[in-house]
Design an enzyme around this catalytic site. Structure first.
Site: not given
Ligand code: 6MZ
Length: 362
Positions: A224, A227
């Protein structure tokens, strides 16, 4: 929508505990409420809320984890999540989940994952193929594995591969433990590891030893990335050159250049990014540029339950927001196959499913 449901699709970014049916979550919360474990009415409010900031999303995950603690619940939600993806013609699913240790109920990361595997085995309405490397290699966990290879039945088929997530709250040692488990479970379809969790928590350096070890051992890595705004971390993550990244919402020009030079594929989660306000509106979403420049991308749900979406809806949203016609939508779905972490044999099988569905374009 019907057409978007009908075409075969590949899901590469779906978190198990984010993909639970609302009805199941409410039922489990009600049961726990009766036992005094949670205040059901408060929980119901939180579960049924539609717009959630990123901060609220992570509070919700803490609540979901309380509701889904038991092994038997993990097995149930895994089974249902597979059924739900299969029902909308997802033919290849890379499902990710964070192995959890909970001494109070005798749960280890391994027993958590065994509960997930049991959920895969329990699916009866569709044929689930989840064995990855060899279907003969014996190990304590895979004694039943060959039962789940396809055997010419007429049922709908879904290939499932697993990614083990490292939560950003974890220590280096805990992250390494997850990678060790992933390695032990390769014969059961674990193909890689993911780094996820609240992006405002934890430091990149904490996870590098585990992620590097995973890579050394041949596991694929997805992160990830971007973000929330964090310039330094985005650069560090791109320098690691993961096999894929998810989100990429807060990227500056230089980050985009690097991503493109390195040709790192991006898992795009449109609804998730809009709901959490990581992207202010769909018309400024980076999907448009990545699509136009033919950068490798895959549309994904992220958390179909939490964000009340489905992969069909994500394709429909991309089509209506960016003016992509059916032929190109089919092509977009097809191209996601090459970004999967499964081996070539599986990808070829998935390609065959797409080829036999081409008639749906007319
Ligand atoms: C970062 C996310 C996420 O692993 O318990 N997760 N991490 N960003 C997101 N975008 C909204 N959505 C889900 O599934 C839930 C866990 O996945 C991660 C979080 O760590 C969350 O607790 P599992 O099955």
């Amino acid at each position: 929508m019907e057409w978007f449901r009908s075409i075969p699709k590949v899901e590469l970014h779906a978190h198990l505990n984010g993909s639970i049916r609302d009805s199941t979550l409410l039922e489990l919360a009600r049961d726990l409420g009766q036992k005094g474990g949670v205040a059901f009415l408060d929980v119901e409010d939180v579960i049924m809320k539609n717009d959630r900031s990123l901060v609220e999303v992570f509070k919700l995950f803490d609540l979901i984890h309380v509701i889904t603690t038991e092994h038997s619940t993990i097995t149930r939600i895994t089974k249902e999540v597979i059924e739900d993806f299969a029902s909308e013609n997802v033919v290849y699913l890379e499902l990710r989940t964070t192995p959890k240790k909970n001494d109070s109920i005798g749960m280890s990361k391994r027993s958590y994952m065994e509960a997930v595997i049991q959920g895969l085995r329990d699916v009866a309405s569709v044929d689930v193929h989840f064995v990855s490397r060899t279907e003969q290699a014996p190990s304590s966990l895979n004694s039943q594995s060959t039962e789940n290879s396809f055997n010419g039945s007429a049922k709908k088929k879904i290939y499932v591969r697993l990614l083990l997530s490292i939560d950003r709250r974890e220590t280096t040692v805990a992250a390494l433990e997850t990678v060790e488990l992933a390695l032990e479970m390769r014969d059961l379809g674990v193909v890689g590891v993911d780094l996820s969790g609240n992006p405002t928590v934890g430091e990149w350096d904490t996870f590098v030893p585990a992620l590097s070890f995973a890579r050394q051992q041949g596991l694929r890595v997805t992160l990830h990335c971007g973000e929330v705004p964090n310039r330094k971390e985005v650069q560090q993550m791109l320098d690691f050159v993961p096999e894929r990244i998810g989100h990429a919402c807060y990227f500056c020009e230089e980050d985009w250049r690097k991503l493109k030079d390195l040709n790192i594929p991006v898992e795009i989660c449109l609804t998730s990014n809009i709901v959490t306000q990581s992207i202010s509106s769909i018309d400024v979403h980076h999907f448009a540029d990545l699509y136009r420049t033919q950068h490798p991308i895959a549309l994904c749900t992220d958390d179909a339950g939490v964000f009340s979406t489905s992969l069909s809806q994500e394709y429909s949203l991309a089509s209506s927001s960016f003016g992509i016609d059916k032929v190109d939508i089919f092509d977009l779905a097809y191209k996601a196959i090459s970004l999967a972490f499964a081996d070539h044999k599986v990808k070829d099988e998935v390609r065959k499913i797409f080829s036999s569905s081409k008639g749906q374009l007319s």
